[in-house]
Motif scaffolding. Sequence first.
Motif, PDB file in Angstrom:
ATOM      1  N   UNK A   1      44.523  44.437  41.434  1.00  0.00           N
ATOM      2  CA  UNK A   1      43.734  43.553  40.563  1.00  0.00           C
ATOM      3  C   UNK A   1      42.795  42.680  41.381  1.00  0.00           C
ATOM      4  N   UNK A   2      43.334  42.109  42.446  1.00  0.00           N
ATOM      5  CA  UNK A   2      42.528  41.186  43.253  1.00  0.00           C
ATOM      6  C   UNK A   2      41.396  41.932  43.962  1.00  0.00           C
ATOM      7  N   UNK A   3      41.695  43.136  44.431  1.00  0.00           N
ATOM      8  CA  UNK A   3      40.638  43.914  45.082  1.00  0.00           C
ATOM      9  C   UNK A   3      39.568  44.320  44.063  1.00  0.00           C
ATOM     10  N   UNK A   4      40.017  44.672  42.866  1.00  0.00           N
ATOM     11  CA  UNK A   4      39.064  45.016  41.806  1.00  0.00           C
ATOM     12  C   UNK A   4      38.158  43.812  41.491  1.00  0.00           C
ATOM     13  N   UNK A   5      38.754  42.641  41.418  1.00  0.00           N
ATOM     14  CA  UNK A   5      37.966  41.435  41.117  1.00  0.00           C
ATOM     15  C   UNK A   5      36.961  41.156  42.232  1.00  0.00           C
ATOM     16  N   UNK A   6      37.370  41.372  43.475  1.00  0.00           N
ATOM     17  CA  UNK A   6      36.437  41.158  44.593  1.00  0.00           C
ATOM     18  C   UNK A   6      35.234  42.094  44.469  1.00  0.00           C
ATOM     19  N   UNK A   7      35.513  43.341  44.099  1.00  0.00           N
ATOM     20  CA  UNK A   7      34.418  44.305  43.959  1.00  0.00           C
ATOM     21  C   UNK A   7      33.505  43.976  42.785  1.00  0.00           C
ATOM     22  N   UNK A   8      34.118  43.693  41.648  1.00  0.00           N
ATOM     23  CA  UNK A   8      33.332  43.425  40.431  1.00  0.00           C
ATOM     24  C   UNK A   8      32.573  42.108  40.569  1.00  0.00           C
ATOM     25  N   UNK A   9      33.192  41.152  41.253  1.00  0.00           N
ATOM     26  CA  UNK A   9      32.616  39.821  41.424  1.00  0.00           C
ATOM     27  C   UNK A   9      32.135  39.226  40.084  1.00  0.00           C
ATOM     28  N   UNK A  10      33.058  39.086  39.127  1.00  0.00           N
ATOM     29  CA  UNK A  10      32.664  38.592  37.800  1.00  0.00           C
ATOM     30  C   UNK A  10      32.365  37.087  37.824  1.00  0.00           C
ATOM     31  N   UNK A  11      31.714  36.606  36.780  1.00  0.00           N
ATOM     32  CA  UNK A  11      31.432  35.173  36.677  1.00  0.00           C
ATOM     33  C   UNK A  11      32.672  34.402  36.227  1.00  0.00           C
ATOM     34  N   UNK A  12      33.546  35.100  35.492  1.00  0.00           N
ATOM     35  CA  UNK A  12      34.748  34.439  34.950  1.00  0.00           C
ATOM     36  C   UNK A  12      35.959  35.334  35.188  1.00  0.00           C
ATOM     37  N   UNK A  13      37.111  34.698  35.365  1.00  0.00           N
ATOM     38  CA  UNK A  13      38.356  35.472  35.451  1.00  0.00           C
ATOM     39  C   UNK A  13      39.404  34.785  34.579  1.00  0.00           C
ATOM     40  N   UNK A  14      39.885  35.509  33.579  1.00  0.00           N
ATOM     41  CA  UNK A  14      40.907  34.956  32.683  1.00  0.00           C
ATOM     42  C   UNK A  14      42.269  35.522  33.052  1.00  0.00           C
ATOM     43  N   UNK A  15      43.163  34.658  33.531  1.00  0.00           N
ATOM     44  CA  UNK A  15      44.535  35.130  33.729  1.00  0.00           C
ATOM     45  C   UNK A  15      45.509  34.144  33.073  1.00  0.00           C
ATOM     46  N   UNK A  16      46.561  34.695  32.515  1.00  0.00           N
ATOM     47  CA  UNK A  16      47.593  33.862  31.908  1.00  0.00           C
ATOM     48  C   UNK A  16      48.877  34.660  31.894  1.00  0.00           C
TER      49      UNK A  16
END
Length: 340
Positions: A211-226
Amino acid sequence: MSVVDEVEAKKNITLKQLQYLLDGNEAAYLKERALAVRREHYGNEVFIRGLIEFTNYCRNNCYYCGIRRDNQNVDRYRLSEGEIMECCTEGYRLGFRTFVLQGGEDGFFTDEKICHIVSSIKGSFPDCAVTLSIGEKTRESYKAFFEAGADRYLLRHETANDAHYQRLHPSELSLANRKGCLNNLKDIGYQVGAGFMVGSPGQTTQTLCDDLQFLRELNPHMVGIGPFIPQHDTPFAAEKTGTVDMTVTLLAVIRLLLPRVLLPATTALGTIDPVGREKGLMAGANVVMPNLSPKRVREKYALYDKKICTGEEAAECIECLKRRVNKIGCSVVCDRGDYR
Ligand code: SAM
Ligand code: FES
């Protein structure tokens, strides 16, 4: 060099480092650095988004979700465009400058209807941002919503690991399609939000690392986790709830990996701990999303059990949140709260 310093410096994390931090090592220092990075970019400002849960009809059957198609015990509802506009009017009066329209994947709301709603909101409140969170659509649909004025789109990727994705969803849903949607949204020009549940069934340190590697690649403006929270009428009714500690650790890690990201302290986090959202804000989160839906439908949008803030009016919710945010040395701002 400590692990926290290394993660911050490299804006990257290994599986071993993630395990080390999830085990609770350097916990205080991790939060301290995440808070410092958040302050560097956003000071002590907390952005608010007014969440309008406008339909709980859904054609999907995600195993974790309380409003999944097969749940016969849901009292289904849809808000009319007039009701949605009333929510926005009240929200605007209360200081909201972002409206998030969230719902199940409901065929009743055709592209035409969504475009009409978006352009009505933008027409009446031109200084506000409109965020959509209505699931997987075609590129053409996303483009039409964008042209109608939608600024942002939230679509959690749920998990970046294929096998785990299949554990959480029926076979007609795929990670490849979800990722394709996120790429389309980014490409069209939306400010995009991805994210995942913490502690979902089958999640491991490896899937989280994915998940974290995917987020680094996508580089989104927002990340929602709960945290994942079981809902009693779903196939995951008997599964374990995600923990506060794990969610807070991951919020802090995400702040170090993506320093400028808009990171909500979610309602789910506030549901499993009375001061969960405060803990999230103290670990690098900088957004809260109070509910603007009419009180009569609040309980019906039951993604998980014991959801908080289902009995309050929007005005009560925002007052309560402002007090909570002030108490931890931050302040709620009346602003669109764009990515910096
Ligand atoms: N239909 C849209 C979509 O699929 O993106 C938006 C609505 S969906 C209910 C919003 C998010 O709620 C999902 O992305 C999921 O992560 C979260 N969610 C669903 N069930 C949950 C549960 N039992 N516990 C915690 N979060 C949950
Ligand atoms: Fe569709 Fe949850 S299964 S919103």
